[in-house]
Motif scaffolding. Structure first.
Motif, short mmCIF file in Angstrom:
data_model
loop_
_atom_site.label_atom_id
_atom_site.label_comp_id
_atom_site.label_asym_id
_atom_site.label_seq_id
_atom_site.Cartn_x
_atom_site.Cartn_y
_atom_site.Cartn_z
N ASN A 3 43.08 28.42 10.01
CA ASN A 3 43.01 27.62 8.78
C ASN A 3 41.64 27.69 8.12
O ASN A 3 41.51 27.52 6.92
N LEU A 4 40.63 27.93 8.94
CA LEU A 4 39.26 28.01 8.39
C LEU A 4 38.88 29.45 7.98
O LEU A 4 37.76 29.72 7.57
N GLY A 5 39.82 30.40 8.15
CA GLY A 5 39.57 31.79 7.71
C GLY A 5 39.02 32.69 8.82
O GLY A 5 38.40 33.72 8.54
N TYR A 6 39.23 32.29 10.07
CA TYR A 6 38.69 33.08 11.20
C TYR A 6 39.79 33.47 12.18
O TYR A 6 40.88 32.90 12.20
N LYS A 7 39.43 34.43 13.04
CA LYS A 7 40.22 34.69 14.24
C LYS A 7 39.27 34.57 15.43
O LYS A 7 38.06 34.73 15.27
N ILE A 8 39.85 34.34 16.61
CA ILE A 8 38.99 34.24 17.81
C ILE A 8 39.11 35.53 18.61
O ILE A 8 40.22 35.99 18.91
N LYS A 9 37.98 36.13 18.91
CA LYS A 9 37.94 37.36 19.71
C LYS A 9 36.90 37.20 20.82
O LYS A 9 35.85 36.57 20.60
N LEU A 10 37.17 37.80 21.97
CA LEU A 10 36.15 37.84 23.02
C LEU A 10 35.30 39.08 22.76
O LEU A 10 35.77 40.20 22.92
N LEU A 11 34.06 38.87 22.33
CA LEU A 11 33.19 40.01 22.02
C LEU A 11 32.13 40.20 23.09
O LEU A 11 31.65 39.24 23.70
N ALA A 12 31.78 41.46 23.30
CA ALA A 12 30.64 41.82 24.14
C ALA A 12 29.62 42.42 23.18
O ALA A 12 29.96 43.29 22.38
N VAL A 13 28.39 41.92 23.24
CA VAL A 13 27.38 42.32 22.26
C VAL A 13 26.08 42.69 22.97
O VAL A 13 25.64 41.99 23.88
N SER A 14 25.46 43.78 22.53
CA SER A 14 24.13 44.11 23.04
C SER A 14 23.29 44.58 21.85
O SER A 14 23.71 45.44 21.08
N GLU A 15 22.11 44.01 21.72
CA GLU A 15 21.25 44.39 20.60
C GLU A 15 19.79 44.17 20.98
O GLU A 15 19.49 43.41 21.91
N THR A 16 18.90 44.85 20.25
CA THR A 16 17.48 44.60 20.51
C THR A 16 16.92 43.76 19.37
O THR A 16 17.23 43.99 18.19
N ILE A 17 16.10 42.80 19.75
CA ILE A 17 15.45 41.92 18.77
C ILE A 17 13.97 41.93 19.11
O ILE A 17 13.58 41.51 20.20
N ASN A 18 13.15 42.43 18.18
CA ASN A 18 11.70 42.58 18.41
C ASN A 18 11.39 43.21 19.77
O ASN A 18 10.57 42.71 20.54
N GLY A 19 12.09 44.26 20.10
CA GLY A 19 11.84 45.00 21.34
C GLY A 19 12.43 44.36 22.59
O GLY A 19 12.31 44.90 23.69
N LYS A 20 13.06 43.21 22.42
CA LYS A 20 13.68 42.56 23.59
C LYS A 20 15.19 42.71 23.50
O LYS A 20 15.74 42.80 22.40
N LEU A 21 15.83 42.70 24.65
CA LEU A 21 17.26 42.96 24.68
C LEU A 21 18.07 41.68 24.83
O LEU A 21 17.75 40.83 25.66
N MET A 22 19.13 41.59 24.00
CA MET A 22 20.04 40.45 24.16
C MET A 22 21.44 40.97 24.44
O MET A 22 22.01 41.70 23.64
N GLU A 23 21.95 40.63 25.62
CA GLU A 23 23.31 41.03 25.99
C GLU A 23 24.11 39.75 26.19
O GLU A 23 23.63 38.82 26.84
N ARG A 24 25.33 39.74 25.66
CA ARG A 24 26.12 38.51 25.81
C ARG A 24 27.61 38.82 25.69
O ARG A 24 27.99 39.77 25.00
N VAL A 25 28.42 37.99 26.35
CA VAL A 25 29.88 38.08 26.24
C VAL A 25 30.38 36.66 26.06
O VAL A 25 30.09 35.78 26.88
N HIS A 26 31.09 36.41 24.98
CA HIS A 26 31.66 35.08 24.77
C HIS A 26 32.70 35.14 23.66
O HIS A 26 32.68 36.06 22.85
N PRO A 27 33.59 34.13 23.60
CA PRO A 27 34.54 34.11 22.49
C PRO A 27 33.78 33.87 21.20
O PRO A 27 32.77 33.15 21.19
N CYS A 28 34.25 34.48 20.12
CA CYS A 28 33.59 34.32 18.82
C CYS A 28 34.63 34.03 17.75
O CYS A 28 35.76 34.55 17.81
N LEU A 29 34.23 33.25 16.76
CA LEU A 29 35.04 33.16 15.55
C LEU A 29 34.55 34.27 14.63
O LEU A 29 33.34 34.34 14.35
N VAL A 30 35.46 35.15 14.23
CA VAL A 30 35.06 36.23 13.32
C VAL A 30 35.91 36.16 12.06
O VAL A 30 37.07 35.73 12.11
#
Ligand code: HSE
Length: 430
Positions: free
Chosen positions: A243-270
């Protein structure tokens, strides 16, 4: 490498037997593409006497798989046992030490021991191939190591678990409960009888650790990464998200932010119109954000005998072509240990569902907790249930620090009007 190559398959369940049949069928085309003739010399399985659809000649059976690692007539060992330790680990370590090429579909083993195994393969000048360990038949490992070799990758993310994607998309399509859909998935063979590592996110976490170490030329993260599953989600969350315009997906994400690494897995509203929101059923999808290429998208079957065999044969052909490579694309010595980004410093918007007693003063008591934790509310919907004398409060927040969400949830849990723990889902811009 001789022209005739002997292969041993260890583990002969659904995947192993399908792989065997596919290899036999594809012998000619493999010879055409690689110039090598393959021969399945040995097979090892826990239960040798089990009734099987395929007839395997007796001399091929080997009781103790470790024997294969010292046989002169074995060139490549394909490990299909599974598990991060036990026989799979012993077998692969021994095989590499004895200069046998190894192909494995084992993500838990690769995510735990991948660095040591890669070093061993490098020292012994043999291949360690593991395409099937992440996203089944989707050739994401080869894509990062070869196709995108010239790119500086900034972010890699996606849906890496088919079981949870099937559950979430079926709940959305059918309106049925988590438990009903999980039972149905088990009947269809999409969920294992004990699917805990799929449901709690640890399967996807092992996979994203492997991908980020390839994408960022770094050692595999030893620390536990932020890992949340889907067990706490229910049909209400799927409906509110819709109803709010989203779907729920379990995402796995890895990215670098200012040379540091962020890895995470969690449900997301997309956003429901985004590409990733429309990857349904058991499909996997991966998006790689690199320079100079921009965004690359891959999608396909993330599990099952067909998809896994496709990836295993791709690994096999890579070895047959005599292409000895570093398992993670660069030598062990060149792979860095990257600092992790403190997840508590990450900002995101979020969805919260708070179940409360329907009494006067409840709403202000709840919103006060948000204000106290410096969290600004963007949207609030209250849905009363007169019969049960309760109400659901659905809140969408403005961007807030993860640290503040942690404190918010702790404070909410202490609130006397709360009926059960709040549901918290991060909103992901994709
Ligand atoms: N259980 C996994 C999934 C497949 O559901 O995607 C094997 O990694």
């Amino acid at each position: 490498m001789p022209k005739k190559i002997n292969i041993a398959i260890v583990g002969f369940g659904n995947i192993g037997s399908f792989f065997y049949k596919t290899l036999e069928k594809n012998k000619k085309s493999i010879a055409l593409k690689t110039g090598k003739d393959i021969f399945i010399k040995y097979i090892s399985a826990k239960q040798l006497n089990k009734k099987r659809i395929i007839k395997i000649p007796k001399p091929k059976w080997i009781k103790n798989p470790l024997e294969l690692t010292t046989k002169n007539d074995v060139d490549i060992i394909v490990e299909l046992i599974g598990g991060s330790d036990g026989m799979a680990k012993k077998l692969i370590f021994a095989a590499l030490k004895n200069k046998k090429h190894v192909i494995t579909a084992n993500k838990s083993l690769m995510s735990k021991h991948g660095d040591m195994l890669a070093l061993l393969a490098e020292r012994n000048n043999v291949n360690l191939e593991y395409e099937a360990s992440v996203a089944g038949g989707v050739p994401v490992i080869r894509l990062i190591k070869e196709g995108l070799i010239s790119n500086k990758i900034k972010k890699i993310y996606g849906i890496l678990n088919g079981t949870t994607n099937f559950i979430l998309s079926s709940m959305e399509e059918t309106g049925k409960s988590f438990v009903e859909i999980l039972d149905y998935a088990k009947k269809l063979g999409f969920a294992e009888s004990n699917p805990i590592s799929d449901l709690n996110g640890s399967d996807a976490a092992a996979k994203i650790k492997i991908l980020s170490s390839l994408a960022f030329n770094k050692k595999i993260s030893e620390k536990k990464i932020l890992t949340e599953g889907i067990q706490h989600l229910n049909q209400e969350d799927i409906d509110h998200a819709k109803n709010l315009g989203y779907k729920i997906k379990l995402l796995a994400v890895s990215e670098t932010i200012n040379g540091k690494l962020m890895e995470r897995v969690h449900p997301c509203l997309v956003d429901k119109n985004s590409y990733i929101a429309n990857i349904n059923s058991v499909l996997n999808a991966i998006i790689v954000d690199g320079y100079p290429i921009g965004r690359t998208v891959l999608q396909g079957e993330g599990a099952g005998p067909g998809a896994t065999s496709s990836a295993l044969i791709s690994d096999l052909c890579s070895i047959l072509r005599g292409n000895i490579k570093y398992p993670f694309g660069v030598s062990h010595a060149m792979r860095k240990t990257t600092k992790s980004f403190n997840i508590l410093k990450r900002y995101c918007s979020s969805y919260l569902r708070v179940e409360v007693k329907d009494q006067h003063g409840v709403l202000s008591s709840i919103t006060k907790i948000f204000a106290k934790n410096k969290i600004s509310i963007k949207n609030l919907i209250q849905i009363p249930d007169k019969k049960k004398k309760k109400a659901s409060i659905i809140i969408i927040t403005h961007k807030t620090l993860e640290l503040h969400y942690n404190k918010l949830i702790k404070n909410l849990n202490k609130n006397k009007f709360l009926i059960k723990k709040p549901t918290f889902i991060r909103i992901e811009k994709v």
